[in-house]
Design a protein around this motif. Structure first.
Motif, PDB file in Angstrom:
ATOM      1  N   LEU A   1      83.049  19.965  59.476  1.00  0.00           N
ATOM      2  CA  LEU A   1      82.250  21.051  58.461  1.00  0.00           C
ATOM      3  C   LEU A   1      82.527  22.540  58.835  1.00  0.00           C
ATOM      4  CD1 LEU A   1      79.321  22.704  58.027  1.00  0.00           C
ATOM      5  CD2 LEU A   1      80.281  21.383  56.252  1.00  0.00           C
ATOM      6  N   HIS A   2      83.075  23.297  57.926  1.00  0.00           N
ATOM      7  CA  HIS A   2      83.143  24.823  58.390  1.00  0.00           C
ATOM      8  C   HIS A   2      81.821  25.382  57.805  1.00  0.00           C
ATOM      9  CE1 HIS A   2      87.469  24.370  59.433  1.00  0.00           C
ATOM     10  NE2 HIS A   2      87.327  23.162  58.528  1.00  0.00           N
ATOM     11  N   LEU A   3      81.273  25.968  58.789  1.00  0.00           N
ATOM     12  CA  LEU A   3      79.927  26.653  58.438  1.00  0.00           C
ATOM     13  C   LEU A   3      80.370  27.728  57.364  1.00  0.00           C
ATOM     14  CD1 LEU A   3      77.544  26.963  61.593  1.00  0.00           C
ATOM     15  CD2 LEU A   3      77.277  25.600  59.512  1.00  0.00           C
TER      16      LEU A   3
ATOM     17  N   ASN B   1      96.958  25.167  47.147  1.00  0.00           N
ATOM     18  CA  ASN B   1      97.309  24.447  48.338  1.00  0.00           C
ATOM     19  C   ASN B   1      96.283  25.124  49.318  1.00  0.00           C
ATOM     20  OD1 ASN B   1      98.189  27.152  49.048  1.00  0.00           O
ATOM     21  ND2 ASN B   1     100.105  26.567  48.226  1.00  0.00           N
ATOM     22  N   LEU B   2      96.393  24.566  50.817  1.00  0.00           N
ATOM     23  CA  LEU B   2      95.658  25.064  51.793  1.00  0.00           C
ATOM     24  C   LEU B   2      95.770  26.746  51.892  1.00  0.00           C
ATOM     25  CD1 LEU B   2      93.782  24.906  54.132  1.00  0.00           C
ATOM     26  CD2 LEU B   2      95.965  24.594  55.605  1.00  0.00           C
ATOM     27  N   GLN B   3      96.685  27.222  51.485  1.00  0.00           N
ATOM     28  CA  GLN B   3      96.865  28.784  51.717  1.00  0.00           C
ATOM     29  C   GLN B   3      96.043  29.509  50.624  1.00  0.00           C
ATOM     30  OE1 GLN B   3      97.937  30.209  54.693  1.00  0.00           O
ATOM     31  NE2 GLN B   3      96.631  31.954  54.053  1.00  0.00           N
TER      32      GLN B   3
ATOM     33  N   LEU C   1      90.717  23.881  66.118  1.00  0.00           N
ATOM     34  CA  LEU C   1      91.962  24.738  65.628  1.00  0.00           C
ATOM     35  C   LEU C   1      92.226  24.602  64.096  1.00  0.00           C
ATOM     36  CD1 LEU C   1      94.448  26.372  66.907  1.00  0.00           C
ATOM     37  CD2 LEU C   1      95.697  24.119  66.932  1.00  0.00           C
ATOM     38  N   ASP C   2      92.007  25.558  63.579  1.00  0.00           N
ATOM     39  CA  ASP C   2      92.043  25.559  61.950  1.00  0.00           C
ATOM     40  C   ASP C   2      92.936  26.762  61.375  1.00  0.00           C
ATOM     41  OD1 ASP C   2      90.100  27.731  62.284  1.00  0.00           O
ATOM     42  OD2 ASP C   2      88.749  26.619  61.139  1.00  0.00           O
ATOM     43  N   SER C   3      92.757  26.869  60.054  1.00  0.00           N
ATOM     44  CA  SER C   3      93.447  27.814  59.145  1.00  0.00           C
ATOM     45  C   SER C   3      95.091  27.215  59.123  1.00  0.00           C
ATOM     46  CB  SER C   3      93.667  28.992  59.835  1.00  0.00           C
ATOM     47  OG  SER C   3      94.510  30.186  59.110  1.00  0.00           O
ATOM     48  N   SER C   4      95.934  28.103  58.508  1.00  0.00           N
ATOM     49  CA  SER C   4      97.162  27.637  58.027  1.00  0.00           C
ATOM     50  C   SER C   4      97.824  26.726  59.161  1.00  0.00           C
ATOM     51  CB  SER C   4      98.249  28.717  57.828  1.00  0.00           C
ATOM     52  OG  SER C   4      97.505  29.697  57.343  1.00  0.00           O
TER      53      SER C   4
ATOM     54  N   ALA D   1      91.352  19.145  66.898  1.00  0.00           N
ATOM     55  CA  ALA D   1      92.216  20.106  66.050  1.00  0.00           C
ATOM     56  C   ALA D   1      92.451  19.446  64.780  1.00  0.00           C
ATOM     57  CB  ALA D   1      93.486  20.267  66.967  1.00  0.00           C
ATOM     58  N   HIS D   2      92.692  20.281  63.730  1.00  0.00           N
ATOM     59  CA  HIS D   2      93.193  20.134  62.367  1.00  0.00           C
ATOM     60  C   HIS D   2      94.696  19.716  62.851  1.00  0.00           C
ATOM     61  CE1 HIS D   2      89.387  21.844  61.084  1.00  0.00           C
ATOM     62  NE2 HIS D   2      89.936  21.880  59.522  1.00  0.00           N
ATOM     63  N   GLY D   3      95.106  18.569  62.024  1.00  0.00           N
ATOM     64  CA  GLY D   3      96.507  17.966  62.396  1.00  0.00           C
ATOM     65  C   GLY D   3      96.687  17.072  61.060  1.00  0.00           C
ATOM     66  N   GLY D   4      97.884  17.192  60.404  1.00  0.00           N
ATOM     67  CA  GLY D   4      98.314  16.065  59.429  1.00  0.00           C
ATOM     68  C   GLY D   4      97.545  16.356  58.239  1.00  0.00           C
ATOM     69  N   GLU D   5      97.211  17.648  57.939  1.00  0.00           N
ATOM     70  CA  GLU D   5      96.315  17.683  56.652  1.00  0.00           C
ATOM     71  C   GLU D   5      97.809  18.164  55.693  1.00  0.00           C
ATOM     72  OE1 GLU D   5      94.158  21.201  56.415  1.00  0.00           O
ATOM     73  OE2 GLU D   5      93.092  20.785  54.568  1.00  0.00           O
ATOM     74  N   GLU D   6      98.510  19.089  56.023  1.00  0.00           N
ATOM     75  CA  GLU D   6      99.669  19.332  55.231  1.00  0.00           C
ATOM     76  C   GLU D   6     100.781  19.305  56.175  1.00  0.00           C
ATOM     77  OE1 GLU D   6      99.298  23.313  53.823  1.00  0.00           O
ATOM     78  OE2 GLU D   6      98.575  22.855  52.074  1.00  0.00           O
TER      79      GLU D   6
ATOM     80  N   ASP E   1      91.414  16.446  63.051  1.00  0.00           N
ATOM     81  CA  ASP E   1      90.681  16.805  61.841  1.00  0.00           C
ATOM     82  C   ASP E   1      91.639  16.678  60.544  1.00  0.00           C
ATOM     83  OD1 ASP E   1      88.441  17.209  63.172  1.00  0.00           O
ATOM     84  OD2 ASP E   1      89.407  18.951  63.932  1.00  0.00           O
ATOM     85  N   HIS E   2      91.454  15.728  59.617  1.00  0.00           N
ATOM     86  CA  HIS E   2      92.190  15.134  58.249  1.00  0.00           C
ATOM     87  C   HIS E   2      92.996  14.173  59.014  1.00  0.00           C
ATOM     88  CE1 HIS E   2      90.911  18.066  55.660  1.00  0.00           C
ATOM     89  NE2 HIS E   2      91.290  19.196  56.532  1.00  0.00           N
ATOM     90  N   GLY E   3      94.038  14.442  59.519  1.00  0.00           N
ATOM     91  CA  GLY E   3      95.198  13.363  60.023  1.00  0.00           C
ATOM     92  C   GLY E   3      95.708  12.416  59.055  1.00  0.00           C
TER      93      GLY E   3
ATOM     94  N   SER F   1      82.884  16.662  54.488  1.00  0.00           N
ATOM     95  CA  SER F   1      82.828  17.696  53.314  1.00  0.00           C
ATOM     96  C   SER F   1      83.903  18.704  53.499  1.00  0.00           C
ATOM     97  CB  SER F   1      81.633  18.131  53.040  1.00  0.00           C
ATOM     98  OG  SER F   1      80.892  18.636  53.786  1.00  0.00           O
ATOM     99  N   ASP F   2      84.150  19.172  54.773  1.00  0.00           N
ATOM    100  CA  ASP F   2      85.227  20.183  54.993  1.00  0.00           C
ATOM    101  C   ASP F   2      84.388  21.683  54.590  1.00  0.00           C
ATOM    102  OD1 ASP F   2      87.450  21.498  56.047  1.00  0.00           O
ATOM    103  OD2 ASP F   2      88.730  20.542  54.739  1.00  0.00           O
ATOM    104  N   ASP F   3      84.689  21.895  53.451  1.00  0.00           N
ATOM    105  CA  ASP F   3      84.228  23.294  52.802  1.00  0.00           C
ATOM    106  C   ASP F   3      83.407  23.144  51.483  1.00  0.00           C
ATOM    107  OD1 ASP F   3      85.530  25.211  54.770  1.00  0.00           O
ATOM    108  OD2 ASP F   3      87.363  23.814  54.143  1.00  0.00           O
ATOM    109  N   PRO F   4      82.303  22.532  51.729  1.00  0.00           N
ATOM    110  CA  PRO F   4      81.495  21.990  50.403  1.00  0.00           C
ATOM    111  C   PRO F   4      81.144  23.132  49.193  1.00  0.00           C
ATOM    112  CG  PRO F   4      80.040  22.159  52.263  1.00  0.00           C
ATOM    113  CD  PRO F   4      81.602  22.114  53.010  1.00  0.00           C
TER     114      PRO F   4
END
Ligand code: HPA
Ligand code: ZN
Length: 343
Positions: A17-19, A63-65, A184-187, A212-217, A236-238, A293-296
Protein backbone atom coordinates in the motif's frame (compact mmCIF):
# COMPACT_ATOMS: atom_id res chain seq x y z
CA UNK A 1 -24.40 -11.79 1.36
CA UNK A 2 -22.84 -13.98 4.03
CA UNK A 3 -19.62 -14.60 2.08
CA UNK A 4 -19.11 -10.83 1.90
CA UNK A 5 -19.42 -10.70 5.69
CA UNK A 6 -16.95 -13.55 5.99
CA UNK A 7 -14.43 -11.63 3.83
CA UNK A 8 -15.11 -8.36 5.66
CA UNK A 9 -14.41 -9.95 9.04
CA UNK A 10 -11.17 -11.72 8.14
CA UNK A 11 -8.28 -10.21 10.15
CA UNK A 12 -6.36 -8.59 7.33
CA UNK A 13 -2.71 -7.63 7.05
CA UNK A 14 -1.78 -5.25 4.25
CA UNK A 15 1.76 -5.31 2.83
CA UNK A 16 1.48 -3.43 -0.44
CA UNK A 17 0.00 0.00 0.00
CA UNK A 18 1.53 3.28 -1.09
CA UNK A 19 0.40 6.05 1.27
CA UNK A 20 0.74 8.47 -1.65
CA UNK A 21 -1.65 6.18 -3.52
CA UNK A 22 -4.40 7.19 -1.07
CA UNK A 23 -4.47 10.74 -2.45
CA UNK A 24 -7.94 10.86 -3.98
CA UNK A 25 -9.06 13.66 -6.33
CA UNK A 26 -11.16 15.16 -3.53
CA UNK A 27 -8.27 15.16 -1.04
CA UNK A 28 -5.96 16.55 -3.76
CA UNK A 29 -8.24 19.54 -4.30
CA UNK A 30 -8.85 19.97 -0.58
CA UNK A 31 -5.11 20.18 0.15
CA UNK A 32 -4.42 22.38 -2.87
CA UNK A 33 -7.07 24.85 -1.67
CA UNK A 34 -5.74 24.79 1.88
CA UNK A 35 -2.18 25.40 0.66
CA UNK A 36 -3.36 28.03 -1.77
CA UNK A 37 -1.78 26.41 -4.82
CA UNK A 38 -3.03 25.83 -8.31
CA UNK A 39 -2.59 22.31 -9.71
CA UNK A 40 -0.63 21.18 -11.52
CA UNK A 41 2.09 23.58 -10.54
CA UNK A 42 4.32 23.08 -13.60
CA UNK A 43 2.22 22.71 -16.74
CA UNK A 44 -1.35 23.19 -17.79
CA UNK A 45 -3.50 20.06 -17.72
CA UNK A 46 -7.23 20.16 -18.40
CA UNK A 47 -7.96 17.21 -16.08
CA UNK A 48 -7.16 19.49 -13.12
CA UNK A 49 -10.27 21.56 -13.82
CA UNK A 50 -12.24 19.93 -10.98
CA UNK A 51 -12.56 16.89 -8.72
CA UNK A 52 -14.86 15.36 -11.34
CA UNK A 53 -12.48 15.82 -14.28
CA UNK A 54 -9.64 14.37 -12.23
CA UNK A 55 -11.81 11.38 -11.25
CA UNK A 56 -12.58 10.94 -14.93
CA UNK A 57 -8.84 10.95 -15.75
CA UNK A 58 -8.24 8.19 -13.18
CA UNK A 59 -10.82 5.91 -14.79
CA UNK A 60 -8.32 4.63 -17.35
CA UNK A 61 -4.56 4.08 -17.34
CA UNK A 62 -2.66 2.69 -20.33
CA UNK A 63 0.06 1.11 -18.19
CA UNK A 64 2.25 1.67 -15.10
CA UNK A 65 3.95 4.76 -16.54
CA UNK A 66 0.68 6.44 -17.49
CA UNK A 67 -0.48 5.98 -13.89
CA UNK A 68 2.81 7.16 -12.40
CA UNK A 69 2.64 10.38 -14.42
CA UNK A 70 -0.67 11.18 -12.69
CA UNK A 71 0.49 9.98 -9.29
CA UNK A 72 3.56 12.23 -9.15
CA UNK A 73 1.71 15.29 -10.48
CA UNK A 74 -1.04 15.26 -7.82
CA UNK A 75 1.52 15.13 -5.00
CA UNK A 76 2.27 18.84 -5.45
CA UNK A 77 -0.78 19.43 -3.25
CA UNK A 78 0.82 17.69 -0.24
CA UNK A 79 3.18 20.03 1.58
CA UNK A 80 3.06 20.25 5.39
CA UNK A 81 3.53 17.65 8.10
CA UNK A 82 -0.22 17.90 8.75
CA UNK A 83 -0.90 17.15 5.06
CA UNK A 84 1.15 13.95 5.25
CA UNK A 85 -0.61 13.00 8.47
CA UNK A 86 -3.99 13.64 6.83
CA UNK A 87 -3.03 11.47 3.85
CA UNK A 88 -1.91 8.68 6.17
CA UNK A 89 -5.09 9.02 8.20
CA UNK A 90 -7.17 8.73 5.03
CA UNK A 91 -5.59 5.31 4.60
CA UNK A 92 -5.98 4.06 8.15
CA UNK A 93 -9.64 5.03 8.59
CA UNK A 94 -10.63 3.27 5.38
CA UNK A 95 -8.41 0.28 6.11
CA UNK A 96 -10.01 -0.01 9.55
CA UNK A 97 -13.46 -0.16 7.98
CA UNK A 98 -12.17 -2.97 5.72
CA UNK A 99 -10.92 -5.08 8.64
CA UNK A 100 -7.18 -4.32 8.42
CA UNK A 101 -5.44 -5.12 11.73
CA UNK A 102 -1.82 -4.67 10.71
CA UNK A 103 -0.35 -2.65 7.82
CA UNK A 104 3.15 -2.32 6.43
CA UNK A 105 2.90 0.73 4.23
CA UNK A 106 5.15 2.24 1.58
CA UNK A 107 6.09 5.85 1.20
CA UNK A 108 8.23 7.56 -1.45
CA UNK A 109 10.35 10.25 0.24
CA UNK A 110 12.07 11.18 -3.01
CA UNK A 111 8.85 12.29 -4.69
CA UNK A 112 8.69 14.95 -1.96
CA UNK A 113 12.33 15.80 -1.24
CA UNK A 114 12.81 16.30 -5.00
CA UNK A 115 10.29 19.16 -4.85
CA UNK A 116 11.84 20.74 -1.76
CA UNK A 117 9.91 19.13 1.09
CA UNK A 118 12.21 18.19 4.00
CA UNK A 119 12.66 14.44 4.60
CA UNK A 120 11.63 14.91 8.25
CA UNK A 121 8.30 16.52 7.29
CA UNK A 122 7.37 13.47 5.23
CA UNK A 123 8.42 10.81 7.75
CA UNK A 124 7.07 12.60 10.80
CA UNK A 125 3.73 13.34 9.16
CA UNK A 126 3.21 9.74 8.05
CA UNK A 127 4.50 8.42 11.38
CA UNK A 128 2.00 10.61 13.25
CA UNK A 129 -0.79 8.90 11.30
CA UNK A 130 0.66 5.47 12.19
CA UNK A 131 0.78 6.33 15.90
CA UNK A 132 -2.75 7.70 15.85
CA UNK A 133 -3.96 4.55 14.05
CA UNK A 134 -2.55 2.34 16.77
CA UNK A 135 -4.02 4.46 19.57
CA UNK A 136 -7.45 5.12 18.11
CA UNK A 137 -8.06 2.18 15.78
CA UNK A 138 -5.87 -0.59 17.18
CA UNK A 139 -4.07 -1.00 13.84
CA UNK A 140 -0.39 -1.80 14.21
CA UNK A 141 1.83 -0.60 11.38
CA UNK A 142 5.30 -0.16 9.97
CA UNK A 143 6.69 2.28 7.41
CA UNK A 144 8.63 0.95 4.43
CA UNK A 145 10.83 3.54 2.71
CA UNK A 146 10.87 3.10 -1.08
CA UNK A 147 13.52 4.25 -3.51
CA UNK A 148 12.25 5.50 -6.86
CA UNK A 149 13.94 3.26 -9.41
CA UNK A 150 13.74 5.81 -12.23
CA UNK A 151 16.08 8.10 -10.26
CA UNK A 152 19.84 7.47 -10.13
CA UNK A 153 21.20 5.16 -7.43
CA UNK A 154 23.20 8.12 -6.08
CA UNK A 155 19.87 9.76 -5.12
CA UNK A 156 18.90 6.59 -3.26
CA UNK A 157 22.14 6.89 -1.30
CA UNK A 158 21.23 10.46 -0.31
CA UNK A 159 17.77 9.32 0.81
CA UNK A 160 19.30 6.48 2.83
CA UNK A 161 21.64 8.95 4.51
CA UNK A 162 18.74 11.25 5.42
CA UNK A 163 17.01 8.38 7.20
CA UNK A 164 20.20 7.41 9.01
CA UNK A 165 20.97 11.01 10.03
CA UNK A 166 17.42 11.48 11.31
CA UNK A 167 17.68 8.33 13.45
CA UNK A 168 14.60 6.87 11.77
CA UNK A 169 16.14 3.40 11.44
CA UNK A 170 16.96 3.26 15.15
CA UNK A 171 14.94 1.48 17.79
CA UNK A 172 12.82 4.14 19.52
CA UNK A 173 12.35 4.26 23.29
CA UNK A 174 10.13 1.30 24.17
CA UNK A 175 8.99 1.09 20.56
CA UNK A 176 9.97 -0.16 17.14
CA UNK A 177 11.90 1.72 14.49
CA UNK A 178 10.03 4.50 12.68
CA UNK A 179 11.11 3.02 9.33
CA UNK A 180 11.20 -0.79 9.43
CA UNK A 181 12.19 -1.69 5.89
CA UNK A 182 13.27 -0.76 2.39
CA UNK A 183 11.24 -1.00 -0.81
CA UNK A 184 11.75 -0.21 -4.48
CA UNK A 185 9.03 1.17 -6.73
CA UNK A 186 8.18 3.35 -9.76
CA UNK A 187 8.98 2.45 -13.40
CA UNK A 188 10.18 -1.15 -13.47
CA UNK A 189 11.31 -2.11 -16.98
CA UNK A 190 14.79 -0.77 -17.71
CA UNK A 191 15.50 0.05 -14.05
CA UNK A 192 16.95 -3.20 -12.77
CA UNK A 193 17.01 -4.12 -9.09
CA UNK A 194 20.80 -4.62 -9.19
CA UNK A 195 21.23 -0.82 -9.46
CA UNK A 196 20.19 -0.50 -5.80
CA UNK A 197 22.33 -3.28 -4.38
CA UNK A 198 24.56 -1.03 -2.31
CA UNK A 199 21.68 0.55 -0.39
CA UNK A 200 20.01 -2.80 0.26
CA UNK A 201 23.24 -4.36 1.53
CA UNK A 202 23.59 -1.41 3.88
CA UNK A 203 19.96 -1.81 4.93
CA UNK A 204 20.52 -5.47 5.70
CA UNK A 205 23.53 -4.56 7.85
CA UNK A 206 21.35 -2.05 9.69
CA UNK A 207 18.80 -4.79 10.37
CA UNK A 208 16.11 -3.43 8.05
CA UNK A 209 13.56 -5.61 6.30
CA UNK A 210 13.71 -5.67 2.51
CA UNK A 211 11.20 -5.92 -0.30
CA UNK A 212 11.03 -4.67 -3.90
CA UNK A 213 8.48 -4.39 -6.67
CA UNK A 214 9.24 -7.03 -9.28
CA UNK A 215 7.46 -8.93 -12.01
CA UNK A 216 4.63 -6.40 -12.31
CA UNK A 217 5.53 -5.45 -15.89
CA UNK A 218 9.11 -6.77 -15.86
CA UNK A 219 10.12 -10.34 -16.69
CA UNK A 220 11.03 -12.88 -13.98
CA UNK A 221 14.68 -11.76 -13.97
CA UNK A 222 13.49 -8.66 -12.11
CA UNK A 223 12.25 -11.01 -9.38
CA UNK A 224 15.38 -13.15 -9.19
CA UNK A 225 17.53 -10.00 -9.27
CA UNK A 226 15.66 -8.65 -6.24
CA UNK A 227 16.29 -11.93 -4.38
CA UNK A 228 19.94 -12.33 -5.36
CA UNK A 229 21.18 -8.73 -5.27
CA UNK A 230 18.84 -7.04 -2.83
CA UNK A 231 18.30 -9.97 -0.42
CA UNK A 232 14.56 -9.36 -0.48
CA UNK A 233 12.30 -11.23 1.93
CA UNK A 234 9.20 -10.39 -0.10
CA UNK A 235 8.40 -9.47 -3.71
CA UNK A 236 5.76 -6.87 -4.49
CA UNK A 237 3.40 -8.02 -7.28
CA UNK A 238 5.47 -10.91 -8.66
CA UNK A 239 2.69 -12.03 -11.01
CA UNK A 240 5.15 -12.68 -13.88
CA UNK A 241 6.57 -15.52 -11.77
CA UNK A 242 4.38 -17.96 -13.70
CA UNK A 243 6.69 -17.47 -16.71
CA UNK A 244 9.55 -19.20 -14.86
CA UNK A 245 8.67 -22.53 -13.18
CA UNK A 246 12.16 -22.96 -11.69
CA UNK A 247 12.03 -19.56 -10.05
CA UNK A 248 8.52 -20.37 -8.84
CA UNK A 249 9.86 -23.50 -7.15
CA UNK A 250 12.57 -21.41 -5.49
CA UNK A 251 10.01 -18.88 -4.20
CA UNK A 252 8.03 -21.77 -2.67
CA UNK A 253 11.12 -23.35 -1.13
CA UNK A 254 12.45 -20.08 0.32
CA UNK A 255 8.94 -19.06 1.46
CA UNK A 256 9.12 -15.65 -0.20
CA UNK A 257 5.77 -13.87 0.19
CA UNK A 258 4.32 -12.15 -2.87
CA UNK A 259 2.23 -9.05 -2.21
CA UNK A 260 -0.37 -9.36 -4.96
CA UNK A 261 -2.62 -6.44 -6.00
CA UNK A 262 -5.44 -7.69 -8.26
CA UNK A 263 -7.35 -4.46 -8.98
CA UNK A 264 -4.07 -2.65 -9.62
CA UNK A 265 -3.04 -5.31 -12.12
CA UNK A 266 -6.30 -4.82 -14.02
CA UNK A 267 -6.18 -0.99 -13.92
CA UNK A 268 -2.57 -0.89 -15.16
CA UNK A 269 -3.34 -3.53 -17.79
CA UNK A 270 -0.83 -6.06 -16.51
CA UNK A 271 -3.77 -8.48 -16.89
CA UNK A 272 -7.08 -8.23 -18.74
CA UNK A 273 -9.21 -9.28 -15.79
CA UNK A 274 -8.84 -10.39 -12.15
CA UNK A 275 -9.26 -14.02 -13.26
CA UNK A 276 -5.88 -13.76 -15.04
CA UNK A 277 -4.03 -12.97 -11.79
CA UNK A 278 -2.46 -16.38 -10.95
CA UNK A 279 -4.26 -16.78 -7.61
CA UNK A 280 -5.38 -20.36 -8.24
CA UNK A 281 -1.96 -21.37 -9.56
CA UNK A 282 -0.21 -19.84 -6.53
CA UNK A 283 -2.55 -21.67 -4.14
CA UNK A 284 -2.03 -24.97 -5.95
CA UNK A 285 1.75 -24.64 -6.09
CA UNK A 286 2.11 -23.41 -2.51
CA UNK A 287 3.32 -19.90 -3.36
CA UNK A 288 2.60 -17.71 -0.33
CA UNK A 289 0.93 -14.39 -1.07
CA UNK A 290 -1.13 -11.61 0.46
CA UNK A 291 -3.85 -9.60 -1.29
CA UNK A 292 -3.44 -5.83 -1.24
CA UNK A 293 -4.73 -2.57 -2.67
CA UNK A 294 -1.52 -0.83 -3.93
CA UNK A 295 -2.93 2.65 -4.74
CA UNK A 296 -6.60 2.56 -3.71
CA UNK A 297 -7.42 6.16 -4.67
CA UNK A 298 -6.47 5.31 -8.26
CA UNK A 299 -7.48 1.68 -8.69
CA UNK A 300 -11.09 1.74 -7.56
CA UNK A 301 -10.93 0.03 -4.21
CA UNK A 302 -9.31 -0.57 -0.86
CA UNK A 303 -8.32 -4.03 0.40
CA UNK A 304 -11.80 -5.50 0.94
CA UNK A 305 -12.73 -4.71 -2.66
CA UNK A 306 -9.64 -6.62 -3.73
CA UNK A 307 -10.66 -9.60 -1.58
CA UNK A 308 -14.18 -9.45 -3.07
CA UNK A 309 -12.87 -9.20 -6.63
CA UNK A 310 -10.72 -12.29 -6.06
CA UNK A 311 -13.70 -14.15 -4.65
CA UNK A 312 -15.84 -13.18 -7.62
CA UNK A 313 -13.19 -14.38 -10.07
CA UNK A 314 -12.06 -17.57 -8.30
CA UNK A 315 -14.89 -18.64 -5.98
CA UNK A 316 -12.44 -19.77 -3.29
CA UNK A 317 -13.49 -21.88 -0.30
CA UNK A 318 -13.35 -20.63 3.29
CA UNK A 319 -10.43 -22.99 3.83
CA UNK A 320 -8.51 -21.37 0.97
CA UNK A 321 -9.19 -17.92 2.42
CA UNK A 322 -7.88 -19.09 5.78
CA UNK A 323 -4.64 -20.14 4.11
CA UNK A 324 -4.33 -16.72 2.46
CA UNK A 325 -5.00 -14.89 5.71
CA UNK A 326 -2.64 -17.09 7.74
CA UNK A 327 0.13 -16.58 5.19
CA UNK A 328 -0.50 -12.82 5.31
CA UNK A 329 -0.17 -12.79 9.09
CA UNK A 330 2.89 -15.03 9.17
CA UNK A 331 4.57 -13.06 6.37
CA UNK A 332 4.23 -9.80 8.30
CA UNK A 333 7.23 -8.09 9.85
CA UNK A 334 5.87 -8.04 13.35
CA UNK A 335 6.62 -10.04 16.47
CA UNK A 336 5.21 -13.47 17.24
CA UNK A 337 3.05 -11.98 19.98
CA UNK A 338 1.18 -9.73 17.55
CA UNK A 339 0.90 -12.61 15.04
CA UNK A 340 -0.63 -14.84 17.72
CA UNK A 341 -3.22 -12.15 18.48
CA UNK A 342 -4.22 -12.11 14.81
CA UNK A 343 -4.10 -15.84 14.04
N1 HPA B 1 4.33 -0.09 -9.13
C1 HPA B 1 5.39 0.70 -9.17
N2 HPA B 1 5.45 1.87 -8.56
C2 HPA B 1 4.40 2.27 -7.87
C3 HPA B 1 3.26 1.51 -7.81
C4 HPA B 1 3.23 0.25 -8.46
O1 HPA B 1 2.26 -0.52 -8.43
N3 HPA B 1 2.39 2.21 -7.05
C5 HPA B 1 2.99 3.34 -6.67
N4 HPA B 1 4.22 3.39 -7.17
ZN1 ZN C 1 3.00 -0.85 -5.62
Amino acid sequence: DSFHNFLAELPKCEHHLHLEGCLSPSLTFKLAAKNNIKLPSKEKKPEYESVETLEKRYEHFDNLQDFLDCYYLALDAVITKEDFEMLGWEYFTTAHADGVKHAEVFFDPQSHTDRGIPFATVVEGFNAACERAEKELGITSQLIMCFLRHLPASKAATTMQSAIDGGYFNQQQGKDRVIAGLGLDSSEVGFRPELFKEQYVLGKELGLHRTAHGGEEGDPSYISGALDSLHCERIDHGIKLTQDPELLARIVKEEILLTVCPLSNVCLQAVNEVGEVPIRKFLQEGVKFSINSDDPAYFGGYILENYCAVQKAFNLSKEEWKVIVQNSINGSWTGQQRKDELL
